[in-house]
Design a protein around this motif. Structure first.
Motif, mmCIF file in Angstrom:
data_model
loop_
_atom_site.group_PDB
_atom_site.id
_atom_site.type_symbol
_atom_site.label_atom_id
_atom_site.label_comp_id
_atom_site.label_asym_id
_atom_site.label_seq_id
_atom_site.Cartn_x
_atom_site.Cartn_y
_atom_site.Cartn_z
ATOM 1 N N ALA A 20 0.827 -1.207 0.000
ATOM 2 C CA ALA A 20 0.000 0.000 0.000
ATOM 3 C C ALA A 20 0.862 1.257 0.000
ATOM 4 N N ILE A 21 1.946 1.242 0.758
ATOM 5 C CA ILE A 21 2.849 2.399 0.827
ATOM 6 C C ILE A 21 3.523 2.633 -0.530
ATOM 7 N N VAL A 22 4.006 1.573 -1.168
ATOM 8 C CA VAL A 22 4.658 1.702 -2.475
ATOM 9 C C VAL A 22 3.641 2.174 -3.514
ATOM 10 N N LYS A 23 2.441 1.614 -3.470
ATOM 11 C CA LYS A 23 1.416 2.012 -4.443
ATOM 12 C C LYS A 23 1.108 3.501 -4.318
ATOM 13 N N GLU A 24 0.986 3.984 -3.101
ATOM 14 C CA GLU A 24 0.713 5.408 -2.879
ATOM 15 C C GLU A 24 1.871 6.269 -3.397
ATOM 16 N N ALA A 25 3.093 5.820 -3.151
ATOM 17 C CA ALA A 25 4.268 6.587 -3.593
ATOM 18 C C ALA A 25 4.382 6.625 -5.112
ATOM 19 N N ILE A 26 4.037 5.529 -5.771
ATOM 20 C CA ILE A 26 4.100 5.472 -7.237
ATOM 21 C C ILE A 26 3.027 6.378 -7.834
ATOM 22 N N SER A 43 12.756 -8.391 -3.815
ATOM 23 C CA SER A 43 13.516 -7.532 -2.901
ATOM 24 C C SER A 43 13.060 -6.091 -3.108
ATOM 25 N N PHE A 44 13.302 -5.248 -2.118
ATOM 26 C CA PHE A 44 12.966 -3.831 -2.247
ATOM 27 C C PHE A 44 13.808 -3.213 -3.363
ATOM 28 N N THR A 45 15.067 -3.620 -3.453
ATOM 29 C CA THR A 45 15.953 -3.125 -4.511
ATOM 30 C C THR A 45 15.376 -3.450 -5.886
ATOM 31 N N ASP A 46 14.835 -4.655 -6.032
ATOM 32 C CA ASP A 46 14.214 -5.050 -7.292
ATOM 33 C C ASP A 46 13.008 -4.162 -7.593
ATOM 34 N N ALA A 47 12.192 -3.890 -6.577
ATOM 35 C CA ALA A 47 11.015 -3.038 -6.770
ATOM 36 C C ALA A 47 11.425 -1.623 -7.176
ATOM 37 N N ILE A 48 12.487 -1.111 -6.566
ATOM 38 C CA ILE A 48 12.996 0.222 -6.918
ATOM 39 C C ILE A 48 13.346 0.275 -8.403
ATOM 40 N N GLN A 49 14.067 -0.736 -8.867
ATOM 41 C CA GLN A 49 14.484 -0.766 -10.272
ATOM 42 C C GLN A 49 13.294 -1.001 -11.202
ATOM 43 N N TYR A 50 12.452 -1.946 -10.844
ATOM 44 C CA TYR A 50 11.321 -2.316 -11.691
ATOM 45 C C TYR A 50 10.378 -1.130 -11.922
ATOM 46 N N PHE A 51 10.068 -0.397 -10.835
ATOM 47 C CA PHE A 51 9.149 0.727 -10.935
ATOM 48 C C PHE A 51 9.858 2.065 -11.180
ATOM 49 N N GLN A 52 11.185 1.996 -11.332
ATOM 50 C CA GLN A 52 12.011 3.183 -11.585
ATOM 51 C C GLN A 52 11.678 4.298 -10.596
ATOM 52 N N LEU A 53 11.742 3.940 -9.306
ATOM 53 C CA LEU A 53 11.416 4.892 -8.246
ATOM 54 C C LEU A 53 12.500 5.955 -8.124
ATOM 55 N N THR A 54 12.072 7.170 -7.862
ATOM 56 C CA THR A 54 13.003 8.279 -7.668
ATOM 57 C C THR A 54 13.529 8.266 -6.227
ATOM 58 N N GLU A 56 13.281 10.594 -4.133
ATOM 59 C CA GLU A 56 12.216 11.170 -3.291
ATOM 60 C C GLU A 56 11.157 10.120 -2.950
ATOM 61 N N GLN A 57 10.762 9.319 -3.945
ATOM 62 C CA GLN A 57 9.789 8.247 -3.685
ATOM 63 C C GLN A 57 10.353 7.229 -2.693
ATOM 64 N N ILE A 58 11.619 6.880 -2.848
ATOM 65 C CA ILE A 58 12.264 5.913 -1.947
ATOM 66 C C ILE A 58 12.283 6.457 -0.518
#
Length: 187
Positions: A20-26, A43-54, A56-58
């Motif tokens: 829910a937190i990641v969805k809100e941030a995206i 992994s969280f690292t995988d999610a960061i790369q997959y969703f190309q999180l900034t 600030e989002q992280i």
């Protein structure tokens, strides 16, 4: 039996809150909870790369994850029964020590653990085996339980038996969907 446990997704069902937190941030309503969960489960690292999180989002995700209250995070059913069976339980987690200690204390599970290596202890992140090696040398670990492949890889390198929880990725010695199955499955 001495058991090494992962925390998130293994001892406590934290992924729904993290999803829910990641969805809100995206902020993209086209991305499903299932898709986010699948990436976090790697992994969280995988999610960061997959969703190309900034960056600030992280930062926002980490801040919100740390602000979750212990009462909002629940241990998996029958977990305490398994903790009671072990001669010794230890934790290896990427989560901050203070947060894990608060959650365990709130749920009155802190007395079951002899030691914890946490994310702020300075060890390299899983799957690097240094933290597992430290715990294994000190506590002679018989079984490592985790919900992701990166939780069992370090144990396999050290010759420790492994158990994947709610994950069918090949390579573990044992697989559990529910802790009520523990004594039947883990021999």
């Amino acid at each position: 039996m001495n058991i090494l446990w992962d925390f998130d997704g293994t001892l406590f069902n934290t992924y729904p809150a993290y999803t829910a937190i990641v969805k809100e941030a995206i902020g993209d309503t086209n991305i499903t909870d299932k898709e986010i969960f699948a990436q976090l489960k790697i992994s969280f690292t995988d999610a960061i790369q997959y969703f190309q999180l900034t960056e600030e989002q992280i930062k926002t995700i980490r801040k919100k994850a740390r602000s979750l209250k212990p009462k909002d995070l629940k241990p998996f059913p029958y977990l305490e029964d398994v903790l009671k069976l072990a001669d010794k339980n230890v934790i290896m987690t990427h989560k901050e020590r203070e947060d894990v200690a608060a959650i365990l204390a709130y749920h009155k599970l802190d007395g079951y653990f002899a030691e914890m290596v946490a994310g702020d202890d300075g060890y390299l992140r899983k799957p690097h085996p240094a933290s597992y090696e430290f715990l294994h040398q000190k506590h002679r670990i018989d079984l490592a339980v985790g919900d992701r492949e990166i939780d069992i890889l370090p144990a396999k390198l050290l010759g420790i038996k492994t158990c994947l929880f709610q994950n069918k990725t090949p390579g573990a010695n044992y697989y559990l969907n529910d802790y009520s199955e523990f004594t039947r499955v883990v021999k």
